[in-house]
Design a protein around this motif. Sequence first.
Motif, mmCIF file in Angstrom:
data_model
loop_
_atom_site.group_PDB
_atom_site.id
_atom_site.type_symbol
_atom_site.label_atom_id
_atom_site.label_comp_id
_atom_site.label_asym_id
_atom_site.label_seq_id
_atom_site.Cartn_x
_atom_site.Cartn_y
_atom_site.Cartn_z
ATOM 1 N N ARG A 639 0.850 -1.187 0.000
ATOM 2 C CA ARG A 639 0.000 0.000 0.000
ATOM 3 C C ARG A 639 0.890 1.242 0.000
ATOM 4 O O ARG A 639 2.071 1.184 0.337
ATOM 5 C CB ARG A 639 -0.896 0.039 1.254
ATOM 6 C CG ARG A 639 -1.883 -1.117 1.379
ATOM 7 C CD ARG A 639 -3.021 -0.957 0.365
ATOM 8 N NE ARG A 639 -4.056 -1.966 0.564
ATOM 9 C CZ ARG A 639 -4.038 -3.172 0.033
ATOM 10 N NH1 ARG A 639 -2.993 -3.550 -0.702
ATOM 11 N NH2 ARG A 639 -5.035 -4.014 0.237
ATOM 12 N N LEU A 640 0.296 2.381 -0.358
ATOM 13 C CA LEU A 640 1.042 3.637 -0.233
ATOM 14 C C LEU A 640 1.459 3.870 1.208
ATOM 15 O O LEU A 640 2.530 4.434 1.477
ATOM 16 C CB LEU A 640 0.188 4.803 -0.731
ATOM 17 C CG LEU A 640 0.059 4.946 -2.256
ATOM 18 C CD1 LEU A 640 -1.031 5.959 -2.591
ATOM 19 C CD2 LEU A 640 1.390 5.371 -2.871
ATOM 20 N N SER A 641 0.631 3.423 2.145
ATOM 21 C CA SER A 641 0.900 3.660 3.561
ATOM 22 C C SER A 641 2.106 2.881 4.070
ATOM 23 O O SER A 641 2.756 3.302 5.029
ATOM 24 C CB SER A 641 -0.330 3.299 4.401
ATOM 25 O OG SER A 641 -0.710 1.949 4.162
ATOM 26 N N ASN A 642 2.433 1.733 3.437
ATOM 27 C CA ASN A 642 3.617 0.982 3.892
ATOM 28 C C ASN A 642 4.722 0.946 2.844
ATOM 29 O O ASN A 642 5.693 0.193 2.967
ATOM 30 C CB ASN A 642 3.233 -0.443 4.310
ATOM 31 C CG ASN A 642 2.606 -1.251 3.169
ATOM 32 O OD1 ASN A 642 2.795 -0.940 1.994
ATOM 33 N ND2 ASN A 642 1.869 -2.295 3.527
ATOM 34 N N ASP A 645 8.459 1.300 3.693
ATOM 35 C CA ASP A 645 9.206 0.180 4.269
ATOM 36 C C ASP A 645 10.173 -0.451 3.278
ATOM 37 O O ASP A 645 11.132 -1.116 3.691
ATOM 38 C CB ASP A 645 8.237 -0.908 4.765
ATOM 39 C CG ASP A 645 7.412 -0.442 5.962
ATOM 40 O OD1 ASP A 645 7.787 0.567 6.581
ATOM 41 O OD2 ASP A 645 6.401 -1.105 6.267
ATOM 42 N N THR A 657 9.268 12.029 -3.157
ATOM 43 C CA THR A 657 7.900 12.533 -3.306
ATOM 44 C C THR A 657 7.351 12.207 -4.686
ATOM 45 O O THR A 657 6.200 11.774 -4.841
ATOM 46 C CB THR A 657 7.880 14.055 -3.078
ATOM 47 O OG1 THR A 657 8.404 14.326 -1.778
ATOM 48 C CG2 THR A 657 6.474 14.599 -3.187
ATOM 49 N N MET A 660 6.544 8.395 -5.035
ATOM 50 C CA MET A 660 5.325 7.988 -4.341
ATOM 51 C C MET A 660 4.082 8.561 -5.030
ATOM 52 O O MET A 660 3.052 7.885 -5.153
ATOM 53 C CB MET A 660 5.388 8.403 -2.873
ATOM 54 C CG MET A 660 6.496 7.702 -2.100
ATOM 55 S SD MET A 660 6.496 8.032 -0.327
ATOM 56 C CE MET A 660 5.050 7.103 0.196
ATOM 57 N N GLU A 661 4.192 9.790 -5.493
ATOM 58 C CA GLU A 661 3.049 10.407 -6.179
ATOM 59 C C GLU A 661 2.767 9.678 -7.492
ATOM 60 O O GLU A 661 1.610 9.486 -7.882
ATOM 61 C CB GLU A 661 3.346 11.884 -6.448
ATOM 62 C CG GLU A 661 2.265 12.618 -7.239
ATOM 63 C CD GLU A 661 0.910 12.654 -6.525
ATOM 64 O OE1 GLU A 661 -0.094 12.954 -7.199
ATOM 65 O OE2 GLU A 661 0.855 12.376 -5.305
ATOM 66 N N ARG A 664 0.935 6.596 -6.711
ATOM 67 C CA ARG A 664 -0.454 6.922 -6.365
ATOM 68 C C ARG A 664 -1.260 7.134 -7.642
ATOM 69 O O ARG A 664 -2.377 6.620 -7.789
ATOM 70 C CB ARG A 664 -0.502 8.180 -5.488
ATOM 71 C CG ARG A 664 -1.920 8.512 -4.984
ATOM 72 C CD ARG A 664 -1.974 9.862 -4.320
ATOM 73 N NE ARG A 664 -1.742 10.941 -5.269
ATOM 74 C CZ ARG A 664 -2.640 11.374 -6.152
ATOM 75 N NH1 ARG A 664 -3.847 10.810 -6.219
ATOM 76 N NH2 ARG A 664 -2.344 12.345 -6.989
ATOM 77 N N GLU A 670 -4.284 3.142 -1.224
ATOM 78 C CA GLU A 670 -3.819 3.916 -0.066
ATOM 79 C C GLU A 670 -3.493 2.994 1.105
ATOM 80 O O GLU A 670 -2.664 3.281 1.916
ATOM 81 C CB GLU A 670 -4.890 4.927 0.361
ATOM 82 C CG GLU A 670 -5.147 6.008 -0.686
ATOM 83 C CD GLU A 670 -4.040 7.036 -0.779
ATOM 84 O OE1 GLU A 670 -3.211 7.103 0.149
ATOM 85 O OE2 GLU A 670 -4.002 7.782 -1.773
#
Length: 670
Positions: A639-642, A645, A657, A660-661, A664, A670
């Motif tokens: 996920r974007l949230s992990n 890691d 940035t 990650m963008e 997304r 997410e």
Amino acid sequence: MRIRLLGGLEVTSPELRKVRFTTRKTSLLFAALVLGGRRGYRREQLSEAFWPGRSNGQARNSLRQALVDIRRSFPAGKNATVYIDGDQETVALVTGPDDVDISIFDLKLDGGRSTDLAFAADLYRGEVLAGDTIPDGFDEWFRPHQSKYQRKAQQLVERLSLALSGPGSSEETACEGLAERLLASDPTMEAAHRALMRIHALRGHDNAVLRQFESCRALLKKHLRAEPEAQTAFLAASLRSREETEYQRSAPGLDLVSQPQAPLVPTKHYDRASVAVLPFQNLSGDTEQDYFADGIVEDIVIALAHFRHLYVIARNSSFAYKGHAVDIKQIGRELDVRYVVEGSVRRTGDRLRIAGQLIDTSTGAHLWADRFDGTLADVFDLQDQVASSIVGAITPKVEEAEIERAKRKPTESLDAYDYYLRGLAAFDRTITVRSTIDDALGLFMKAIDRDPEFAMAHARAARCYATRKSNGWMIDRAQEIAEATRLARKAVELGRDDAIALSYGGYVLGYVGGDLDDSAACIDRALALNPNLAAALGVSSWVKTCLGEPDKAVEHAALAMRLSPFDPRLFAWQFNTGLAHFCAGRYDDAVAWAGKSLRHQPNYPSAMRVVAAGHALAGRFAEAREMIARLCDFDPALRLSNLADILPPFRRPDDRTRYMEALRKAGLPE
């Protein structure tokens, strides 16, 4: 032959009936057992993999039923050559040497004669289990074998096309058929395009050669946004040069219209003496000792690479010729080297004999040959003698300091060295099969137990943890990151003058530990010690990207690929190149290079992420979403949230940035 895997599973019973197993899973289990060979698998391993989600008892019962189904078609008996063998803990499928197509394929490939190669070419009808849908969760069972035999087929079509002596032979027909089958499955496979170009040239169809080259270039541009490799361009350039020369001879008085320039090809690297060390023959009479002979070569290559006036091809590329009878002049052309070292290792009890010979690839002349006898306790001294003799035969003047540094012993413990070599053999097989990486880690840790001062074992163990991180396999992240960092720091502390230890230890300090400054310092020192080390240049390309130096990263990755063009980990350096282009804002180049990486390693999640991110920022959202879907199939928990890691520790905030963008935008949840 009763069992075909190449091109799809086909099974014939001893009564010559076509076998159709009761369930799809039984068919896949049968295929897995065929590929596993006589070593077999643990029953628990098979039941958990093929019937996940069931209780242990239910899964074991399903396995028993599937084995009963297989035994119906292949019962054990006095004259049976295909049958199930095993006990309460393990199970294996025993087959004879002529029962399985891949066994015959390997045997003919090792034979090396053009007739053997043609036979192997006819056997290759497609990749392992082609046309069969491989369910989710079975990648680790079948993808390594599919990649392995696809690589062998590419090498085969190249070798066979170079061995053709004239048009109209059965070997030519077999080579042409193999090339066409390979292109049908992957139209960007350059080895197959080159084979067809050589066949057209052999037939005197010069225009067809150039059309094949233009077709190859167009397909690469369409599918990968890449240009042909130098070797492919060289064939076309050679033909153009020949045509122009012939035209000049036939019409010397005419002014020639300027012709389009052929693509540039690399110049020979003969400004320094160049050498490749081929795999040494294992004469011990025990194939289980292959790893020991391979390890001997690894250390000789490392010792030779310390000499700055030598250009040394990395061991992983020279090992592409293992088991093949290949012409020395051909190897010289393909690897672009002036010299080749051949040899053998005989290990009997604690006695050891290493024999070697140095050959000039341009003439085939033997420049030096010798043998070195001793005990296992003398193994490192014997390796030093071989390396020094090779260098002495190539050039009489070698810096004494570099000779002494090349003679460093990696460990005093033969047990530790043996475990290290076994771990290296395991790690070299794959990075996408978790159990194999776990096995390699265990072997490296045993080497450390035997010799706590063994720097390279610490570095390789730490590298296993980095692989666990990049594939999302870490369970206790904090504990594993701490252990990886500890091992890496110990590696660079113990191996301050060991380029391998500094390279891998430095990489882990950066990727797992997040310390880019220490990482770069270790890798820079590794390159100062050994500027010919492809592994050091490969990890240097990664750290340069993280530090915000993408152009330098591309340069170092290119040199790594030049030093080891057949390296099994070529995909990692191609990924590094793609990541560098992404950080530089060259998104089409990023997609092309990461796409090349995926061709060599289809399950490489790092390359999938770069392809998806590159497509997204280039505005190709459909392609980006398609790659994200493939990535999420491989790693459903991502996920974007992990994501943080597993991402590299970018020094420039914009690189992180933007990456990650882009993911997304590509559709990563997410």
